[in-house]
Structure formats: structure tokens, C-alpha cells
Design a protein around this motif. Structure first.
Motif, PDB file in Angstrom:
ATOM      1  N   PRO A  11      -7.458   2.479   7.117  1.00 23.86           N
ATOM      2  CA  PRO A  11      -8.303   1.406   6.583  1.00 23.86           C
ATOM      3  C   PRO A  11      -9.186   0.795   7.660  1.00 23.86           C
ATOM      4  O   PRO A  11      -8.861   0.813   8.850  1.00 23.86           O
ATOM      5  N   PRO A  12     -10.309   0.197   7.264  1.00 22.54           N
ATOM      6  CA  PRO A  12     -11.159  -0.537   8.212  1.00 22.54           C
ATOM      7  C   PRO A  12     -10.483  -1.861   8.571  1.00 22.54           C
ATOM      8  O   PRO A  12      -9.497  -2.263   7.940  1.00 22.54           O
ATOM      9  N   PRO A  13     -11.005  -2.580   9.566  1.00 24.19           N
ATOM     10  CA  PRO A  13     -10.366  -3.827  10.014  1.00 24.19           C
ATOM     11  C   PRO A  13     -10.118  -4.838   8.903  1.00 24.19           C
ATOM     12  O   PRO A  13      -9.105  -5.532   8.904  1.00 24.19           O
ATOM     13  N   ARG A  14     -11.004  -4.905   7.903  1.00 27.36           N
ATOM     14  CA  ARG A  14     -10.849  -5.936   6.865  1.00 27.36           C
ATOM     15  C   ARG A  14      -9.604  -5.715   6.018  1.00 27.36           C
ATOM     16  O   ARG A  14      -9.106  -6.650   5.379  1.00 27.36           O
ATOM     17  N   TYR A  15      -9.097  -4.467   5.976  1.00 26.27           N
ATOM     18  CA  TYR A  15      -7.902  -4.174   5.196  1.00 26.27           C
ATOM     19  C   TYR A  15      -6.709  -3.791   6.064  1.00 26.27           C
ATOM     20  O   TYR A  15      -5.612  -3.572   5.546  1.00 26.27           O
ATOM     21  N   ALA A  16      -6.913  -3.713   7.371  1.00 27.85           N
ATOM     22  CA  ALA A  16      -5.856  -3.206   8.258  1.00 27.85           C
ATOM     23  C   ALA A  16      -4.616  -4.081   8.240  1.00 27.85           C
ATOM     24  O   ALA A  16      -3.499  -3.596   8.448  1.00 27.85           O
ATOM     25  N   HIS A  17      -4.785  -5.382   7.995  1.00 25.99           N
ATOM     26  CA  HIS A  17      -3.625  -6.271   7.990  1.00 25.99           C
ATOM     27  C   HIS A  17      -2.845  -6.185   6.682  1.00 25.99           C
ATOM     28  O   HIS A  17      -1.725  -6.682   6.584  1.00 25.99           O
ATOM     29  N   GLN A  18      -3.439  -5.547   5.644  1.00 25.75           N
ATOM     30  CA  GLN A  18      -2.784  -5.434   4.347  1.00 25.75           C
ATOM     31  C   GLN A  18      -2.206  -4.054   4.093  1.00 25.75           C
ATOM     32  O   GLN A  18      -1.250  -3.911   3.336  1.00 25.75           O
TER      33      GLN A  18
END
Length: 347
Positions: free
Chosen positions: A189-196
Motif C-alpha cells: 500500500p501507499p503511505p496513506r494506507y500503510a498504517h491500516q
């Protein structure tokens, strides 16, 4: 790349076969065409039939495999007789044209000409006087359908990266899957979804009038909770005026639905969706439940997903992937019993 060898099970002096596929990649649900060149042996032979089999290298989990009990097998997913009985005279040369329909769920092996690490083949069977030889095996290249390519392009524009691709045995519960295996494309995933989500897994299941897209997220756990998988299903038409105008927005909405919501399965319709929680159905073989980095390898051994106007760009493909595919077919062509790694060819 075409492999031609003496038909060992028919003995020294038997006929030889050389199958040549027409140039260009095929597409799921389309046709595969070419010619089968036969040369008679030192004596006349009564050919009972000539058949073509579609085969795929599939990941397996069994004892005696690689690390963690994983291995590889070859599974037949289509068979068609292309010529009936005829007599092949000694030294006679003949050529048989053929056209074979590919299943709609045929896996995609390349994107913009770049291999994804998926191995498919066409195996030729020549039956003579009760003996069958499956000696000629040719690589099969399959390009994505327009809707499949649009989804992949959108993921590239959204910043997702390619990790690996492989074929998994079993069926995904709650879908209309027909083949005994499914293709799984693993994405970072890209950074915007990496934490999810640590990883997104993508599967295409095409039918004549639509494309079912199955997305699974390996979700990250928080400091007080465990991670888990979330699964969603979406359906879109193949192409035409009914198709979406903004694929990036559509696919981005899918990803948000996947990582944020935990609804149960419902009915699915064009542009609609089925969202599930859990992502694994033991009764159908499941979707997921394995580690990343199978036959497609990591980011250094597959095509690259790149953001930008071009969507998924044809990335650098490491030489070991090309060598691996060639070695697979060479090993299979040298196998004289027609069975590979525990999977018997289906008649």
C-alpha cells in the motif's frame, strides 16, 4: 520459445510433434490459435487423436515441499481434442491448425509485456495405438482484459506497488469461481494506507459480461488489538459506455471500503460491492492464509507498479524470473509420465 522432442512413450522412431502458437498474448475468455506440426516416424502410425491441455503452475502446501511445506504442482485447467483419428505415414509431414477457447478465469501472466511470474502452458497430447505422449509443452502468455488493466492502472496511480503474484489452489467462498485455483496479486500500500494494511491481495474472477474483483487486506493491529484480514468483492462491466469514467476514484473507494468497513456479505451488482470480514472460508479453500513472496518473488523479481499518468509501468524484470519460467518448461518437457508434482493431467 518452443520445445520439441522425440515422443518417448512411443519409442525410438516414433512421430515427433511441434506446437507453435500464433504470435501475441491471448486474453481471458478469448481464443488461442496456432498449428501442430507432426512428422511421421520410421513406420506408419494410426493416430487416435491429438489434444491440447491448458496447464498452470500452482502453489501447493504438502509434505516434502519447500520451507513451511510449500511446493509447486502443475494443474490442468482445460482440455480440447483438436483432431480425430487419422493415419500418419512414415516420414509424412502434416500441419494441424487449431483454435481453443480460454476460460474467462484464465490467469494474467503479463502486464504491458512485463512478466508477472505466473507460469501457464499448452501441452500437446498425441495418442497412437493406445499410447499417449504429452511431450510438447509451450509457454502461454495472457494479457489482461481492459477492465483488469484499468483496475491495475488505477492501483498504480494510487501508489500501490507490486510485491508478487502466484496461483493458489482452492476456491474463494461466496464467489462464482469456476477454476480449481485462483490468481493472487500481492500489492504494497501507499503511505496513506500503510498504517491500516500491511498488504493488499487482488484476485480477478471474470465472466462473459462482467469482472468480479476480490480485494483482501492484511490489516495491521494496534497496540491493544490483533491484526486481521478484511475482504471485499466488487463487480464492474468489462468495457463500453457503461464502464466507469474515473477508475482511480472508483478503485480508491474500494480500498477505503476494504480497510474501513466490516460489513457482512450481501448481494453484489455492477458497481456494487460485497464486503466481508475474516477473508478466509475453510469450506472453499479460502483466499489468503499464506505468506507473501511465492513464485512471483519480491519486488526485485516481478513487474513494478508505479504511480503516474501511465499507471502501472513496465518495470524491470529480473533475469531469474525469465530463467525460472524456462527451467520449469524444460523440466516438464523432459518428464515422460505426463504427471508433475502430485497433479495428474485430467482427461
Amino acid at each position: 520459445m518452443v520445445f520439441k522432442r522425440l515422443l518417448g512413450s512411443l519409442g525410438v522412431g516414433g512421430p515427433t510433434v511441434d506446437t507453435v502458437l500464433d504470435p501475441g498474448a491471448a486474453r481471458p475468455g478469448g481464443t488461442l490459435s496456432g498449428r501442430i506440426h507432426l512428422v511421421g516416424g520410421t513406420a506408419d502410425h494410426d493416430v487416435e487423436h491429438v489434444a491440447l491441455e491448458l496447464v498452470a503452475r500452482v502453489e501447493t502446501e504438502h509434505e516434502g515441499g519447500g520451507p513451511g511445506g510449500e511446493g509447486e504442482g502443475v494443474l490442468t485447467f482445460g482440455r480440447q481434442v483438436v483432431a480425430g483419428a487419422f493415419r500418419l505415414a512414415a516420414g509424412e509431414e502434416t500441419s494441424l491448425p487449431f483454435t481453443v477457447a480460454l476460460p474467462w478465469e484464465t490467469p494474467v501472466t503479463e502486464l504491458h509485456g512485463q512478466p508477472l511470474g505466473i507460469v501457464l502452458g499448452v501441452r500437446t497430447e498425441l495418442a497412437v495405438a493406445g499410447a499417449r505422449d504429452k511431450g510438447d509443452l509451450d509457454p502461454l502468455s495472457v494479457a489482461p482484459l481492459p477492465a483488469q488493466e484499468a483496475v491495475l492502472e488505477a492501483l498504480g496511480q494510487l501508489g500501490f506497488g507490486f510485491r508478487s503474484a502466484d496461483l493458489e489452489p482452492g476456491r474463494i467462498g461466496g464467489t462464482g469461481q469456476k477454476l480449481p485455483f485462483y490468481q493472487e496479486i500481492e500489492l504494497t500500500p501507499p503511505p496513506r494506507y500503510a498504517h491500516q494494511a500491511a498488504e493488499i491481495e487482488l484476485t480477478f474472477l471474470a465472466v462473459p459480461d462482467a469482472l468480479e474483483v476480490v480485494l483482501e487486506a492484511d490489516k495491521r493491529g494496534g497496540p491493544f488489538s490483533d491484526g486481521h484480514d478484511a475482504l471485499s468483492r466488487f463487480t464492474v462491466p468489462h468495457e463500453g459506455p457503461a464502464g466507469p469514467q474515473d477508475w482511480s476514484a472508483l478503485v480508491d473507494g474500494w480500498i477505503q471500503e476494504l480497510v474501513e468497513h466490516r460489513a457482512s456479505y450481501g448481494s453484489h451488482a455492477v458497481y456494487g460491492h460485497d464486503s466481508g470480514y475474516g477473508g478466509h472460508d475453510p469450506g472453499y479453500g479460502g483466499h489468503g492464509g499464506h505468506e507473501a513472496g511465492h513464485s512471483g518473488g519480491g519486488t526485485g523479481t516481478g513487474a513494478a507498479l508505479a504511480a503516474g499518468a501511465a499507471g502501472i509501468a513496465g518495470g524491470m524484470v529480473a533475469a531469474e524470473v525469465v530463467d525460472e519460467v524456462g527451467d520449469f518448461f524444460e523440466d516438464a518437457a523432459e518428464d515422460e509420465d505426463g504427471e508433475y508434482d502430485g497433479y495428474a493431467a485430467e482427461d
